[in-house]
Design a protein around this motif. Structure first.
Motif: not given
Length: 109
Positions: A26-45
């Motif tokens: 059922f899944l076509k795409t998955i992206k996991i982002y990391i975020r924390a206060e004061g930091l720009e969000e980053k794609l990690v997986a």
């Protein structure tokens, strides 16, 4: 402990826990982002163009970005982006396994 280097996420694996017999068709795409206060969000997986017949376990591609600033924060959050290409009629319980590379020195040892 003194952080020398947190190189990156080494591995991210998704496993379907229930319902039995469910797979990631059922899944076509998955992206996991990391975020924390004061930091720009980053794609990690991520994984894109997930094909039918993938099964109940899915290994994601991982970023080589340095994540030290996120890990040193009091807390961080993960945001999941998911795109499906098939309808599912029941809840799917998924476990996420993540392994990070950490190079740390313990002071006084």
């Amino acid at each position: 402990m003194r952080w020398n280097e947190i190189d990156h996420v080494k591995e991210v694996k998704l496993s379907i826990l229930s319902p039995e017999g469910q797979n990631f068709d059922f899944l076509k795409t998955i992206k996991i982002y990391i975020r924390a206060e004061g930091l720009e969000e980053k794609l990690v997986a991520w994984k894109e163009n997930i094909s039918d017949g993938t099964g109940s376990e899915l290994d994601l591609h991982t970023s080589s970005d340095d994540l030290k600033a996120f890990i040193k924060k009091e807390s961080f959050k993960l945001r999941f982006y998911i795109k499906t290409d098939k309808a599912i009629t029941q809840d799917v319980k998924i476990e996420t396994y993540s392994r990070f590379f950490v190079d740390a020195k313990i002071l006084g040892v």
